[in-house]
Design a protein around this motif. Structure first.
Motif, mmCIF file in Angstrom:
data_model
loop_
_atom_site.group_PDB
_atom_site.id
_atom_site.type_symbol
_atom_site.label_atom_id
_atom_site.label_comp_id
_atom_site.label_asym_id
_atom_site.label_seq_id
_atom_site.Cartn_x
_atom_site.Cartn_y
_atom_site.Cartn_z
ATOM 1 N N GLY A 232 0.731 -1.179 0.137
ATOM 2 C CA GLY A 232 -0.015 0.030 -0.232
ATOM 3 C C GLY A 232 0.882 1.328 -0.103
ATOM 4 O O GLY A 232 0.302 2.278 0.346
ATOM 5 N N GLN A 233 2.141 1.276 -0.392
ATOM 6 C CA GLN A 233 3.027 2.403 -0.182
ATOM 7 C C GLN A 233 3.539 2.394 -1.738
ATOM 8 O O GLN A 233 3.744 1.431 -2.457
ATOM 9 C CB GLN A 233 4.158 1.958 0.626
ATOM 10 C CG GLN A 233 3.577 1.847 2.176
ATOM 11 C CD GLN A 233 2.990 3.246 2.554
ATOM 12 O OE1 GLN A 233 3.455 4.266 2.221
ATOM 13 N NE2 GLN A 233 2.089 3.128 3.427
ATOM 14 N N PRO A 234 3.948 3.656 -2.182
ATOM 15 C CA PRO A 234 4.347 3.848 -3.362
ATOM 16 C C PRO A 234 5.535 3.307 -3.683
ATOM 17 O O PRO A 234 6.595 3.081 -2.670
ATOM 18 C CB PRO A 234 4.741 5.495 -3.708
ATOM 19 C CG PRO A 234 3.547 5.992 -2.665
ATOM 20 C CD PRO A 234 3.390 5.067 -1.366
ATOM 21 N N HIS B 22 1.450 6.418 -11.823
ATOM 22 C CA HIS B 22 1.595 7.886 -11.565
ATOM 23 C C HIS B 22 2.646 8.243 -10.150
ATOM 24 O O HIS B 22 2.385 7.174 -9.422
ATOM 25 C CB HIS B 22 0.458 8.735 -11.577
ATOM 26 C CG HIS B 22 -0.568 8.293 -10.320
ATOM 27 N ND1 HIS B 22 -0.527 8.920 -9.119
ATOM 28 C CD2 HIS B 22 -1.278 7.240 -10.053
ATOM 29 C CE1 HIS B 22 -1.187 8.738 -8.290
ATOM 30 N NE2 HIS B 22 -1.871 7.495 -8.632
ATOM 31 N N SER B 23 3.007 9.307 -9.965
ATOM 32 C CA SER B 23 3.594 9.523 -8.770
ATOM 33 C C SER B 23 2.671 10.549 -7.686
ATOM 34 O O SER B 23 2.629 11.740 -8.292
ATOM 35 C CB SER B 23 5.042 10.506 -9.177
ATOM 36 O OG SER B 23 5.862 9.856 -9.857
ATOM 37 N N PRO B 24 2.468 9.941 -6.898
ATOM 38 C CA PRO B 24 1.876 10.751 -5.588
ATOM 39 C C PRO B 24 2.795 11.944 -5.274
ATOM 40 O O PRO B 24 3.783 11.820 -5.336
ATOM 41 C CB PRO B 24 1.471 9.892 -4.560
ATOM 42 C CG PRO B 24 1.924 8.493 -5.046
ATOM 43 C CD PRO B 24 2.514 8.587 -6.185
ATOM 44 N N HIS B 25 1.935 13.042 -5.090
ATOM 45 C CA HIS B 25 2.815 14.197 -4.546
ATOM 46 C C HIS B 25 3.729 14.225 -3.613
ATOM 47 O O HIS B 25 4.759 14.962 -3.461
ATOM 48 C CB HIS B 25 1.809 15.404 -4.466
ATOM 49 C CG HIS B 25 1.068 16.012 -5.516
ATOM 50 N ND1 HIS B 25 1.546 16.175 -6.892
ATOM 51 C CD2 HIS B 25 -0.321 15.764 -5.723
ATOM 52 C CE1 HIS B 25 0.329 16.431 -7.722
ATOM 53 N NE2 HIS B 25 -0.787 16.228 -7.066
ATOM 54 N N GLY C 171 8.150 7.517 -5.088
ATOM 55 C CA GLY C 171 7.679 6.187 -5.875
ATOM 56 C C GLY C 171 6.534 6.291 -6.409
ATOM 57 O O GLY C 171 5.983 7.511 -6.801
ATOM 58 N N ARG C 172 6.303 5.250 -7.138
ATOM 59 C CA ARG C 172 4.997 5.306 -7.961
ATOM 60 C C ARG C 172 3.949 4.371 -7.616
ATOM 61 O O ARG C 172 4.283 3.323 -6.956
ATOM 62 C CB ARG C 172 5.422 5.129 -9.513
ATOM 63 C CG ARG C 172 6.249 6.237 -10.164
ATOM 64 C CD ARG C 172 6.767 5.998 -11.497
ATOM 65 N NE ARG C 172 7.241 7.337 -12.164
ATOM 66 C CZ ARG C 172 8.441 7.767 -12.041
ATOM 67 N NH1 ARG C 172 9.250 6.963 -11.244
ATOM 68 N NH2 ARG C 172 9.115 8.821 -12.511
ATOM 69 N N VAL C 173 2.750 4.373 -8.023
ATOM 70 C CA VAL C 173 1.491 3.478 -7.869
ATOM 71 C C VAL C 173 0.915 3.400 -9.072
ATOM 72 O O VAL C 173 0.926 4.342 -10.200
ATOM 73 C CB VAL C 173 0.671 4.236 -6.727
ATOM 74 C CG1 VAL C 173 1.309 4.500 -5.473
ATOM 75 C CG2 VAL C 173 -0.169 5.465 -7.257
#
Length: 352
Positions: A27-29, A62-65, A69-71
């Motif tokens: 659940g983490q980028p 995509h990369s959370p702000h 990392g990416r999700v």
């Protein structure tokens, strides 16, 4: 997704698969260092970053702000589910619980609730099962018994084991002999046809063929029309474990939860999605925005139809976050649907 599969090479697909699996698990980028370690591709972090940039350009990640990392995006999940997923067989404990809970029984009144509860408990998400659609099952036998005045009790058997009762009000008083004659006619003409087909044929006969029908046939057809009138009853479903969804961080936003639970309460959106799932064979998956409903944009719905006497009568599934373990949920939903169908049709052999 086929175009993206063709554009990406094996290395890119392997990295995407690794990223999705790691994100589902944690659940983490997911950063390039984790991908380098987990992918077994022996690539430098710089090479991995370049591949991630390509995947982002294709709209697959995509990369959370808040993270480098990416999700996965909905498109990334879809490519993963359609082309990269390795489905895992159910473990023996879960399979045993399903068999025990959905074994054929004389009273099927609670089996839908049991199926919904098992879907929820074993997935730790929300389980949903539509009630069997009566008009999609087949007529095996019908009887008419006189009550007081012009009231008649209709008893009809479907799929060789489900007995239904309904009281109708006829236009005149019928003798037991007349009711028996009507039942004999309907059993000879409509036995083995689905109730929806019976209803359509009855309406057509009343409209087109009254001139060639004798009074007994006409009476029988009119009673069948009353017996199989669906009325205003809407199809419904049993939903269990919706509070489990509050435990997922991506669904814990208060406004989003309110919107989601309102959708469950109003039911229209869920029923529409389940109706779509009934039109297709096998397991169907709606990921995020694919559902077409804003309330489900952070959710996935994995469904499968279930059948009685080879006729699809309902659909069941698991509702959870888009970050669900698809490799486990897909076979779980598939097996549950097969066992539920068998439980509702005890004369059939075991499906597994």
């Amino acid at each position: 997704m086929a175009n993206n599969t063709q554009v990406l090479n094996e290395r890119s697909l392997q990295l995407l698969k690794t990223l999705v699996e790691r994100y589902i698990s944690d659940g983490q980028p997911v950063g390039s260092r984790v991908l380098s370690k987990d992918s077994d591709l022996n690539l430098s972090p710089a090479t991995i970053r370049n591949v991630m940039a390509d995947l982002e350009d294709l709209g697959l990640v995509h990369s959370p702000h808040t993270s480098a990392g990416r999700v996965p995006t909905v498109s990334g999940y879809r490519l993963f589910v359609d082309s990269l997923l390795t489905v895992k067989p159910l473990n023996l404990d879960d399979l045993t619980r399903l068999h025990e809970g959905l074994s054929p029984r004389d009273d099927n009144s609670d089996v839908i609730g049991v199926a919904s509860r098992l879907l929820s408990e074993l997935s730790r998400m929300a389980g949903v099962v539509t009630l069997p659609r009566r008009e999609l099952v087949c007529l095996r036998h019908i009887e008419f018994l006189p009550l007081s005045h012009t009231r008649v009790l209709v008893i009809f058997v479907t799929n060789e084991q489900e007995v239904h009762n309904k009281i109708i009000h006829t236009s005149r008083l019928f003798s037991p002999a007349e009711l028996q004659q009507a039942a004999n006619y309907l059993n000879s003409v409509y036995c083995g046809r689905s109730l929806v087909a019976v209803r359509e044929a009855v309406l057509k006969e009343l409209k087109d063929d009254q001139e060639r029908m004798n009074q007994g046939m006409l009476d029988a057809i009119r009673m069948a029309q009353l017996a199989f009138d669906p009325g205003n009853k809407k199809e419904d479903y049993v939903l269990t474990g919706e509070t489990n969804l509050m435990g997922f961080s991506e669904l814990s936003d208060r406004d989003h939860l309110k919107q989601l639970f309102e959708a469950f309460s109003q039911k229209q959106g869920v029923i529409h999605l389940l109706d779509q799932a009934m039109k297709a064979e096998g397991v169907q998956i709606f990921i995020g925005e694919e559902s077409g409903y804003q309330a489900f944009e952070q959710c996935s719905l994995v469904t499968s139809s279930y059948s009685v006497s080879d006729e699809v009568v309902g659909v069941l599934g698991v509702i959870g976050p888009t970050r669900m373990a698809y490799q486990k949920i897909i076979p779980f939903v598939d097996v549950t649907a097969k066992l539920l169908g068998a439980a509702l049709n005890p004369k059939s052999s075991s499906p597994l």
